[in-house]
Design a protein around this motif. Structure first.
Motif, PDB file in Angstrom:
ATOM      1  N   PRO A  14     -25.492 -80.233  23.843  1.00  0.00           N
ATOM      2  CA  PRO A  14     -26.828 -80.036  24.362  1.00  0.00           C
ATOM      3  C   PRO A  14     -27.104 -80.448  25.657  1.00  0.00           C
ATOM      4  O   PRO A  14     -26.472 -81.098  26.396  1.00  0.00           O
ATOM      5  CB  PRO A  14     -27.493 -81.322  23.516  1.00  0.00           C
ATOM      6  CG  PRO A  14     -26.248 -81.864  23.111  1.00  0.00           C
ATOM      7  CD  PRO A  14     -25.080 -81.243  23.064  1.00  0.00           C
ATOM      8  N   LEU A  40     -33.173 -76.425  25.881  1.00  0.00           N
ATOM      9  CA  LEU A  40     -32.708 -76.660  24.409  1.00  0.00           C
ATOM     10  C   LEU A  40     -32.912 -75.731  23.285  1.00  0.00           C
ATOM     11  O   LEU A  40     -32.119 -75.595  22.425  1.00  0.00           O
ATOM     12  CB  LEU A  40     -33.912 -77.968  23.997  1.00  0.00           C
ATOM     13  CG  LEU A  40     -33.398 -78.698  22.686  1.00  0.00           C
ATOM     14  CD1 LEU A  40     -32.316 -79.512  22.874  1.00  0.00           C
ATOM     15  CD2 LEU A  40     -34.808 -79.913  22.557  1.00  0.00           C
ATOM     16  N   TYR A  43     -29.702 -73.840  23.891  1.00  0.00           N
ATOM     17  CA  TYR A  43     -28.715 -74.639  23.080  1.00  0.00           C
ATOM     18  C   TYR A  43     -28.528 -74.324  21.665  1.00  0.00           C
ATOM     19  O   TYR A  43     -27.417 -74.310  21.060  1.00  0.00           O
ATOM     20  CB  TYR A  43     -28.605 -76.033  23.370  1.00  0.00           C
ATOM     21  CG  TYR A  43     -27.954 -77.183  22.501  1.00  0.00           C
ATOM     22  CD1 TYR A  43     -26.494 -77.063  22.438  1.00  0.00           C
ATOM     23  CD2 TYR A  43     -28.601 -77.562  21.626  1.00  0.00           C
ATOM     24  CE1 TYR A  43     -25.825 -77.691  21.741  1.00  0.00           C
ATOM     25  CE2 TYR A  43     -27.930 -78.498  20.583  1.00  0.00           C
ATOM     26  CZ  TYR A  43     -26.506 -78.585  20.967  1.00  0.00           C
ATOM     27  OH  TYR A  43     -25.965 -79.441  19.809  1.00  0.00           O
ATOM     28  N   ARG A  44     -29.740 -74.231  21.076  1.00  0.00           N
ATOM     29  CA  ARG A  44     -29.846 -74.289  19.664  1.00  0.00           C
ATOM     30  C   ARG A  44     -29.540 -72.884  19.015  1.00  0.00           C
ATOM     31  O   ARG A  44     -28.747 -72.931  18.324  1.00  0.00           O
ATOM     32  CB  ARG A  44     -31.325 -74.685  18.979  1.00  0.00           C
ATOM     33  CG  ARG A  44     -31.653 -75.946  19.238  1.00  0.00           C
ATOM     34  CD  ARG A  44     -32.988 -76.373  18.795  1.00  0.00           C
ATOM     35  NE  ARG A  44     -33.358 -77.716  18.832  1.00  0.00           N
ATOM     36  CZ  ARG A  44     -34.649 -78.373  19.226  1.00  0.00           C
ATOM     37  NH1 ARG A  44     -35.384 -77.715  19.098  1.00  0.00           N
ATOM     38  NH2 ARG A  44     -34.658 -79.557  19.004  1.00  0.00           N
TER      39      ARG A  44
END
Length: 57
Positions: A14, A40, A43-44
């Motif tokens: 993350p 983010l 990253y997800r």
């Protein structure tokens, strides 16, 4: 997938969360938190793809 293959495809990490002092509070566009939220989301998505490639982990 064997451990050697996983070394070539490491789990995504993350992004670091910004420190509260990094935001100046002046409504910048983009704000440091906007950039963090973009990172983010990336990253997800990367983590979901990685988990699909490594279902046993």
């Amino acid at each position: 997938m064997n451990p050697a293959d996983q070394a070539d495809d490491p789990r995504p990490q993350p992004p670091p969360e910004p420190d509260p002092g990094e935001c100046c509070g002046n409504g910048c566009d983009p704000c440091i938190y906007d950039l963090y939220n973009d990172q983010l989301a990336y990253y997800r998505a990367a983590l979901a793809a990685w988990q699909a490639r490594h279902p046993d982990t």
